[in-house]
Design an enzyme around this catalytic site. Sequence first.
Site, short mmCIF file in Angstrom:
data_model
loop_
_atom_site.label_atom_id
_atom_site.label_comp_id
_atom_site.label_asym_id
_atom_site.label_seq_id
_atom_site.Cartn_x
_atom_site.Cartn_y
_atom_site.Cartn_z
N ASP A 127 8.02 23.63 69.64
CA ASP A 127 9.27 23.98 70.30
C ASP A 127 10.30 22.86 70.13
O ASP A 127 11.48 23.12 69.88
CB ASP A 127 9.03 24.25 71.79
CG ASP A 127 10.35 24.34 72.56
OD1 ASP A 127 11.13 25.24 72.26
OD2 ASP A 127 10.61 23.47 73.42
N ARG B 289 17.56 24.63 66.03
CA ARG B 289 18.45 25.65 66.65
C ARG B 289 19.75 25.00 67.12
O ARG B 289 20.83 25.59 66.99
CB ARG B 289 17.74 26.30 67.86
CG ARG B 289 16.64 27.26 67.45
CD ARG B 289 15.78 27.67 68.66
NE ARG B 289 16.56 28.23 69.74
CZ ARG B 289 16.21 28.18 71.03
NH1 ARG B 289 15.09 27.58 71.40
NH2 ARG B 289 16.97 28.71 71.94
N1 URA Z 1 15.84 25.13 77.57
C1 URA Z 1 14.75 25.13 76.77
O1 URA Z 1 13.73 24.50 77.07
N2 URA Z 1 14.80 25.87 75.63
C2 URA Z 1 15.87 26.59 75.25
O2 URA Z 1 15.84 27.24 74.23
C3 URA Z 1 17.00 26.56 76.10
C4 URA Z 1 16.95 25.82 77.27
#
Ligand code: URA
Length: 438
Positions: A161, A168
Amino acid sequence: MRMYDLINKKKSGLSLTKEEITFIVNGFTSGEIPDYQMSAFLMAVCLKGMNKEETIAMTLAMAKSGDMLDLSAIEGVKVDKHSTGGVGDKTSLVLSPMVASLGVPVAKMSGRGLGHTGGTIDKLESFPGFSTAIPTDKFFDNVNKMKLAIVGQTANLAPADKKIYALRDVTATVDNISLIASSIMSKKIASGAEVIVLDVKTGSGAFMKTLDDSIALAEAMVEIGNGVGRETYAVITDMNQPLGRAVGNSIEVAEAIETLQGHGPEDLLDVSLTLGSYMLYGAKKADSVEKAREMLTKTIEDGSALNKLAEFVRAQGGDDSAVFDTNVFPKATIIEEVCADRDGYVTKIVTDEIGMTSLVLGGGRETKDSIIDLSVGLRIQKKLGDQVKKGDALATLYANDADKMKAAKERYLSAYTIEPVKPEPTKHIYGIVTKEGL
Ligand code: URA
């Protein structure tokens, strides 16, 4: 499998299988799939969307990319609460001792503040000597003994992530509900709790500015959580103004303590009781949320939540005297008021600007290496709907630097709109999303 084909498939609006999504997440995390192909895929997701199965597959692949915490050494149903981030949000400090004092284990990993929102870990460091980096065995031991421990995130949670979010952020692919929901939930699922209560903030100080987007995000996260066997609830709460009246670090801890002493602000108490009720209900400690709320309210009335806070602070090496006398916290040296420049009613507050005012005073972090001043911050005197006369104090600001105070006062005033007509009253809570829906 070829990444080119999978990008093409998503671009055509087709759904990917679990294996295909896992291939993409794992390939990108290991470096086999380059940034330019992942960017193209993420953009295709933004344009064509992902269905429930794809979103769950993406969440699980990201969760499993790092440590999956095993909380089985902790007795009882493990419950976690997560907020999407807000200004003046000190609910963790209020509800964690309340819930723990009723015997439900709260084993929390919290973050530091960045940008306009604060972090629980920074706030807790207001207690002299408090350690947010206790060893894992002590963390488990404390939760078993007194049902509460809060530490900073040290585990390698969802590294996929982290890498995907960084991409992103620079490719205009943050604002997709499936991507946001899977990003947040991957970290929560890796953290190990069996019951997850989400506080989805909505409004000018929130990540999600509109109610429709906030509901969609809450629904997506609840669907993911329940889809992977974690009982998940989301409470949609207001962030069109800061929660409570205090914004900063030790000033927020003081307000949380006042709330546990029974004289905190009504909005903070309401949001904390609502989130806490779902934690108790999810942990099967109460057979209804109404009963859970009564039980939590009693922990304030009989002092057990306040005593639990003191016990927790001591157990993590902190000086608990501030729990019984908040004057013990270090004080900022310059105290000034920001005053209204006209008569009328407060009709709008640009809430992220209030968070930025605290940052300008030195209470927040511009970058993750910034050093913060725990003693500065602000106390809001006028909130939405309040009538003001020219010269009335809108807020009291606390600083240790005259230049910062000057800049902060200008910033604070510019966040307010004062108009002649009284606005509609605001809500604290807009809705609750469970697996049955909104
Ligand atoms: N907070 C997160 O952890 N991920 C996102 O994509 C947006 C806000």
